[in-house]
Design a protein around this motif. Structure first.
Motif, PDB file in Angstrom:
ATOM      1  N   VAL A 160       0.873  -1.174   0.000  1.00 13.17           N
ATOM      2  CA  VAL A 160       0.000   0.000   0.000  1.00 13.17           C
ATOM      3  C   VAL A 160       0.907   1.220   0.000  1.00 13.17           C
ATOM      4  CG1 VAL A 160      -1.837   1.266   1.173  1.00 13.17           C
ATOM      5  CG2 VAL A 160      -1.753  -1.237   1.349  1.00 13.17           C
ATOM      6  N   GLY A 166       2.877   5.424  -3.697  1.00  8.59           N
ATOM      7  CA  GLY A 166       1.815   4.856  -4.509  1.00  8.59           C
ATOM      8  C   GLY A 166       2.343   4.427  -5.865  1.00  8.59           C
ATOM      9  N   SER A 169       4.325   1.358  -5.367  1.00  6.59           N
ATOM     10  CA  SER A 169       3.485   0.182  -5.182  1.00  6.59           C
ATOM     11  C   SER A 169       3.093  -0.417  -6.531  1.00  6.59           C
ATOM     12  CB  SER A 169       2.226   0.560  -4.383  1.00  6.59           C
ATOM     13  OG  SER A 169       1.430  -0.563  -4.100  1.00  6.59           O
ATOM     14  N   VAL A 183      -1.888  -1.537  -3.715  1.00  5.12           N
ATOM     15  CA  VAL A 183      -2.803  -0.409  -3.574  1.00  5.12           C
ATOM     16  C   VAL A 183      -2.031   0.871  -3.856  1.00  5.12           C
ATOM     17  CG1 VAL A 183      -4.430   0.799  -2.066  1.00  5.12           C
ATOM     18  CG2 VAL A 183      -4.091  -1.682  -1.820  1.00  5.12           C
ATOM     19  N   MET A 202      -4.822  -4.937  -8.497  1.00  7.52           N
ATOM     20  CA  MET A 202      -4.420  -3.601  -8.061  1.00  7.52           C
ATOM     21  C   MET A 202      -5.659  -2.782  -7.734  1.00  7.52           C
ATOM     22  SD  MET A 202      -1.496  -2.884 -10.946  1.00  7.52           S
ATOM     23  CE  MET A 202      -1.208  -1.214 -10.363  1.00  7.52           C
ATOM     24  N   LEU A 203      -5.490  -1.848  -6.816  1.00 13.75           N
ATOM     25  CA  LEU A 203      -6.573  -0.965  -6.380  1.00 13.75           C
ATOM     26  C   LEU A 203      -6.020   0.447  -6.306  1.00 13.75           C
ATOM     27  CD1 LEU A 203      -9.475  -0.631  -5.140  1.00 13.75           C
ATOM     28  CD2 LEU A 203      -8.416  -1.112  -2.902  1.00 13.75           C
ATOM     29  N   GLY A 204      -6.762   1.426  -6.834  1.00  7.98           N
ATOM     30  CA  GLY A 204      -6.262   2.803  -6.841  1.00  7.98           C
ATOM     31  C   GLY A 204      -7.266   3.794  -6.286  1.00  7.98           C
ATOM     32  N   TYR A 233     -10.446   1.207  -9.543  1.00 10.98           N
ATOM     33  CA  TYR A 233     -10.027   2.512  -9.028  1.00 10.98           C
ATOM     34  C   TYR A 233     -11.230   3.388  -8.702  1.00 10.98           C
ATOM     35  CZ  TYR A 233     -10.732   4.474 -13.769  1.00 10.98           C
ATOM     36  OH  TYR A 233     -11.262   4.886 -14.969  1.00 10.98           O
ATOM     37  N   ARG A 262     -12.299   0.295   1.859  1.00  4.97           N
ATOM     38  CA  ARG A 262     -12.084  -0.478   0.638  1.00  4.97           C
ATOM     39  C   ARG A 262     -10.706  -1.148   0.644  1.00  4.97           C
ATOM     40  NH1 ARG A 262     -15.784   0.694  -3.537  1.00  4.97           N
ATOM     41  NH2 ARG A 262     -17.150   2.475  -3.095  1.00  4.97           N
ATOM     42  N   THR A 263      -9.718  -0.463   1.204  1.00  2.50           N
ATOM     43  CA  THR A 263      -8.378  -1.040   1.278  1.00  2.50           C
ATOM     44  C   THR A 263      -8.362  -2.275   2.169  1.00  2.50           C
ATOM     45  OG1 THR A 263      -7.299   1.090   0.862  1.00  2.50           O
ATOM     46  CG2 THR A 263      -5.985  -0.602   1.952  1.00  2.50           C
ATOM     47  N   PHE A 266      -9.965  -5.136   0.351  1.00  3.67           N
ATOM     48  CA  PHE A 266      -9.046  -5.630  -0.679  1.00  3.67           C
ATOM     49  C   PHE A 266      -7.963  -6.506  -0.062  1.00  3.67           C
ATOM     50  CE2 PHE A 266      -5.050  -4.999  -3.058  1.00  3.67           C
ATOM     51  CZ  PHE A 266      -5.430  -5.396  -4.341  1.00  3.67           C
TER      52      PHE A 266
END
Length: 276
Positions: A160, A166, A169, A183, A202-204, A233, A262-263, A266
């Motif tokens: 994260v 970021g 990551s 993340v 992946m999450l943004g 995202y 949300r993190t 995830f």
């Protein structure tokens, strides 16, 4: 439950250092979260986030990207970076990278402080040349957490990152084929050349007002989709850059609350087998 926290040295010869947090009463290895710093280093905010992820049930580790063999360059020492951050927080964010306007604001400081803050800003705004070293450390950190550190040995690792971290990551997702998830909080996306190498979800999270970063996100999302990669995202309306940092004027509580929830969801999906 209380936490165990400490600064530790790691690496082949102890050249790296970082801040770790874990649940005090848990002795078995836990999945690990690498918390990748903003340009301010592993400051009070990043340490607080590391503790928050530990309280959620992970071995949380924030590598100090600025330190080698336990020492940082003088302009990047914690107290010097804090002074630089306080200076920037006092001027419009649009003026941060405008050299003329930044110099005009610096000129209002006492002469001795002006020189120190200016030197630190020169480092902080020119970290791109250090990125290969940061990437190397991030990759090594993930491997060390999986293969060596007793409190995460044999467990999955996710990252994260925030701002500069970021972007790192996203790079780590392409450099470490064993990474379970990445993340990105308001950081640049991985390069086109790196996208085929990404193996993990992946999450943004991005702020609508952070045009320099956010305007590139739809194209990044399309490129990842076309390459068969998983990237979800969220762009928060009226949120600026660094909306998650509760030590800065940019903090926006509604966006931060949603992004944190949300993190955690995830991380639960990518790091444990109980929820899929």
């Amino acid at each position: 439950m209380s936490l165990d926290t400490e600064w530790i040295r790691y690496g082949d010869s102890g050249e790296y250092s970082g801040y770790v947090a874990r649940l005090e009463g848990v002795r078995e290895p836990m999945p690990a979260v690498i918390v990748l710093q903003e340009i301010w280093g592993v400051d009070s905010h990043i340490q607080d986030l590391t503790r928050r992820f530990a309280q959620a049930g992970y071995t949380a580790f924030a590598p100090d990207l600025f330190a080698r063999n336990g020492e940082r360059p003088e302009p990047l020492r914690a107290e010097r970076v804090q002074e630089a951050k306080e200076f920037l927080n006092a001027i419009p964010q649009a003026n941060w990278r405008d050299l003329e306007k930044r110099q005009a604001a610096l000129a209002l400081l006492p002469a001795n402080k002006m020189k120190l803050v200016s030197d630190s800003l020169d480092y902080l705004f020119n970290l791109s040349g250090m990125m290969p070293n940061f990437v190397q450390q991030a990759v090594m950190t993930a491997s060390w957490l999986r293969e060596t550190y007793e409190y995460s040995l044999g467990q999955g690792v996710a990252s994260v990152g925030f701002c500069m971290g970021g972007g790192l990551s996203g790079i780590l997702a392409g450099k470490d084929s064993s990474l379970k998830g990445a993340v990105i909080f308001y950081g640049s996306g991985p390069s086109a050349e790196l996208i085929p190498e990404i193996q993990c979800p992946m999450l943004g999270f991005y702020g609508e007002l952070d045009k320099r970063i956010t305007d590139e996100v739809p194209a990044l999302g399309e490129a990842l989709f076309q390459a068969g990669k998983q990237f979800d995202y969220h762009i928060y309306v009226n949120a600026p850059h660094a909306f998650f940092n509760d030590t800065r004027p940019s903090f926006q509580v509604d966006a931060a609350r949603d992004a944190y929830a949300r993190t955690l969801t995830f991380l639960q999906h990518v790091l444990t087998s109980s929820v899929r």
